[in-house]
Design a protein around this motif. Sequence first.
Motif, short mmCIF file in Angstrom:
data_model
loop_
_atom_site.label_atom_id
_atom_site.label_comp_id
_atom_site.label_asym_id
_atom_site.label_seq_id
_atom_site.Cartn_x
_atom_site.Cartn_y
_atom_site.Cartn_z
N PRO A 48 -12.58 -18.20 -10.62
CA PRO A 48 -11.22 -17.98 -10.13
C PRO A 48 -11.19 -16.78 -9.19
CG PRO A 48 -11.20 -18.37 -12.49
CD PRO A 48 -12.64 -18.24 -12.09
N PRO A 49 -10.36 -16.81 -8.17
CA PRO A 49 -10.33 -15.68 -7.22
C PRO A 49 -9.92 -14.39 -7.91
CG PRO A 49 -8.47 -17.16 -6.87
CD PRO A 49 -9.37 -17.84 -7.84
N GLU A 50 -10.58 -13.30 -7.54
CA GLU A 50 -10.18 -11.98 -8.05
C GLU A 50 -9.01 -11.42 -7.26
OE1 GLU A 50 -13.28 -9.20 -8.98
OE2 GLU A 50 -14.75 -10.79 -9.33
N PHE A 51 -8.80 -11.95 -6.09
CA PHE A 51 -7.59 -11.67 -5.30
C PHE A 51 -6.45 -12.40 -5.99
CE2 PHE A 51 -4.54 -12.27 -1.93
CZ PHE A 51 -4.72 -11.23 -1.03
N THR A 52 -5.45 -11.66 -6.45
CA THR A 52 -4.36 -12.25 -7.23
C THR A 52 -3.04 -12.12 -6.47
OG1 THR A 52 -3.80 -10.20 -8.36
CG2 THR A 52 -5.56 -11.55 -9.34
N GLU A 53 -1.96 -12.53 -7.13
CA GLU A 53 -0.65 -12.42 -6.49
C GLU A 53 -0.27 -10.96 -6.23
OE1 GLU A 53 2.63 -14.88 -7.11
OE2 GLU A 53 1.50 -16.45 -8.13
N GLU A 54 -0.83 -10.04 -7.01
CA GLU A 54 -0.58 -8.62 -6.74
C GLU A 54 -1.13 -8.24 -5.36
OE1 GLU A 54 -2.17 -4.21 -8.21
OE2 GLU A 54 -2.40 -5.94 -9.55
N GLU A 55 -2.36 -8.64 -5.08
CA GLU A 55 -2.96 -8.35 -3.78
C GLU A 55 -2.24 -9.12 -2.66
OE1 GLU A 55 -5.14 -6.80 -6.74
OE2 GLU A 55 -5.09 -9.00 -6.54
N PHE A 56 -1.78 -10.33 -2.99
CA PHE A 56 -1.05 -11.10 -1.99
C PHE A 56 0.26 -10.41 -1.63
CE2 PHE A 56 2.20 -14.34 -0.99
CZ PHE A 56 1.65 -14.82 0.19
N ASP A 57 0.98 -9.91 -2.63
CA ASP A 57 2.23 -9.20 -2.36
C ASP A 57 1.97 -7.97 -1.49
OD1 ASP A 57 3.64 -11.03 -3.85
OD2 ASP A 57 3.73 -9.79 -5.66
N TRP A 75 -0.46 -7.74 0.66
CA TRP A 75 -0.75 -8.29 1.99
C TRP A 75 0.54 -8.53 2.78
CZ3 TRP A 75 -4.32 -9.06 5.61
CH2 TRP A 75 -4.09 -10.03 6.60
N ILE A 76 1.52 -9.15 2.11
CA ILE A 76 2.80 -9.42 2.76
C ILE A 76 3.49 -8.11 3.15
CG2 ILE A 76 5.10 -10.39 2.45
CD1 ILE A 76 2.91 -12.51 2.82
N GLU A 77 3.47 -7.14 2.24
CA GLU A 77 4.08 -5.83 2.53
C GLU A 77 3.38 -5.17 3.72
OE1 GLU A 77 4.45 -1.38 0.47
OE2 GLU A 77 4.06 -3.14 -0.80
N LYS A 114 -11.87 -7.65 -7.17
CA LYS A 114 -10.53 -7.19 -7.54
C LYS A 114 -10.23 -5.80 -6.98
CE LYS A 114 -6.65 -6.92 -9.96
NZ LYS A 114 -5.45 -7.69 -9.59
N ASP A 115 -11.22 -4.90 -7.03
CA ASP A 115 -11.00 -3.51 -6.62
C ASP A 115 -11.43 -3.22 -5.19
OD1 ASP A 115 -9.97 -2.78 -9.17
OD2 ASP A 115 -12.01 -2.72 -9.95
N PHE A 116 -11.84 -4.25 -4.47
CA PHE A 116 -12.27 -4.10 -3.07
C PHE A 116 -13.50 -3.19 -2.93
CE2 PHE A 116 -7.81 -5.00 -1.04
CZ PHE A 116 -7.76 -6.21 -1.72
N LYS A 117 -14.26 -3.03 -4.01
CA LYS A 117 -15.43 -2.14 -3.95
C LYS A 117 -16.55 -2.75 -3.12
CE LYS A 117 -14.62 0.17 -8.39
NZ LYS A 117 -15.13 0.36 -9.79
N PHE A 156 -5.26 0.17 3.46
CA PHE A 156 -3.89 0.28 2.94
C PHE A 156 -3.87 0.16 1.42
CE2 PHE A 156 -0.16 -2.23 1.55
CZ PHE A 156 0.87 -1.35 1.85
N VAL A 157 -4.59 -0.84 0.89
CA VAL A 157 -4.60 -1.06 -0.56
C VAL A 157 -5.34 0.06 -1.27
CG1 VAL A 157 -5.37 -2.60 -2.41
CG2 VAL A 157 -4.39 -3.57 -0.32
N ARG A 158 -6.49 0.46 -0.72
CA ARG A 158 -7.25 1.55 -1.35
C ARG A 158 -6.44 2.83 -1.39
NH1 ARG A 158 -13.04 0.45 1.79
NH2 ARG A 158 -13.93 -1.01 0.26
N THR A 159 -5.74 3.14 -0.32
CA THR A 159 -4.91 4.34 -0.27
C THR A 159 -3.78 4.24 -1.29
OG1 THR A 159 -5.40 4.68 2.06
CG2 THR A 159 -3.45 5.80 1.19
N ARG A 160 -3.15 3.09 -1.35
CA ARG A 160 -2.06 2.87 -2.28
C ARG A 160 -2.52 3.08 -3.73
NH1 ARG A 160 2.56 -0.42 -2.49
NH2 ARG A 160 2.84 0.26 -0.34
N ARG A 161 -3.70 2.56 -4.04
CA ARG A 161 -4.18 2.64 -5.42
C ARG A 161 -4.68 4.02 -5.81
NH1 ARG A 161 -7.08 -3.39 -5.72
NH2 ARG A 161 -5.14 -4.51 -6.17
N THR A 162 -5.28 4.74 -4.88
CA THR A 162 -5.78 6.08 -5.21
C THR A 162 -4.65 7.10 -5.28
OG1 THR A 162 -6.24 6.50 -2.86
CG2 THR A 162 -8.07 5.70 -4.21
#
Length: 277
Positions: free
Chosen positions: A209-218, A220-222, A248-251, A269-275
């Motif tokens: 199953p993809p590790e990219f989930t609806e959280e990452e999709f949201d 992406w849209i943002e 999942k963690d883009f590592k 963008f995602v890495r900055t948001r999460r850190t």
Amino acid sequence: MKSREAGVISEFRMITATSEKDASRFVKKYKTLEAALDGFYNDPSSASLSNGSGSNKGQEKKLGEIWEKYKDSSDPKLVKIDGTLAICEEIGVDPSSDPVLFCLAADLGSKVTGEWEKEPFVKGIASYPGNIDSLSSLKNYLPVLRKKLNTDPTYFKKVYMHTFTLAKGQDFGARTLQLDTALDLWTLFIPPALSSSPSALACSSDNRPPEFTEEEFDLWIEFMKKKGKAVSKDTWSLLVDFIRTIDKDFKEYDDEGAWPSTIDDYVDFVRTRRTSK
């Protein structure tokens, strides 16, 4: 050169589900993958190449009569928007929210949204299993297409890429998709595939199953809303490959890889948001 061409032919086959012979013909004619795909989707005879045709004359006659019933009175070479809306009502499809209409567009060779030429319309429906020869039998087959879209990686990419061509409208030379249109289409295509099991967006290496989930999709849209720019064909296409390969963690993201700059910026963008949490 030969190995590069073989790679393009392989990717063309993955997207279009054509035979090696047909894929080779398009790639040799158009040279690049993008040009070959554009040529394929704009060729009225292409609709029957993906699945082959097991039709019979009686079936094709009945399908031809359906097309004739809904063809446009002012442009009798096409079924146009009014006819399409009438067909949608008959087969229970909401054209504003049901991606199965894009499945039909890809399979039946529609080159402009809501428009259908007779030959690919007839041969496309006839290529489906079950000897479909009426709108009621086509309606009964639509759940199969919906499931296939969300669970079959090759079919998903075929329909998804054809949708980019349709969504550009009649400006065939356009290289980008308007952002609002892309956002609506991503929302239509991506979440249902992410949540399906098996998923059309499963990890390409081992079908997990993809590790990219609806959280990452949201996110992406943002991110794309903040970016506020039209969407290139590279970004449209490679987003699917990104979803299918990213952890999942883009590592494991390769910052030096051949990803579009938009995807590079999204990862930042995602890495900055999460850190920052």
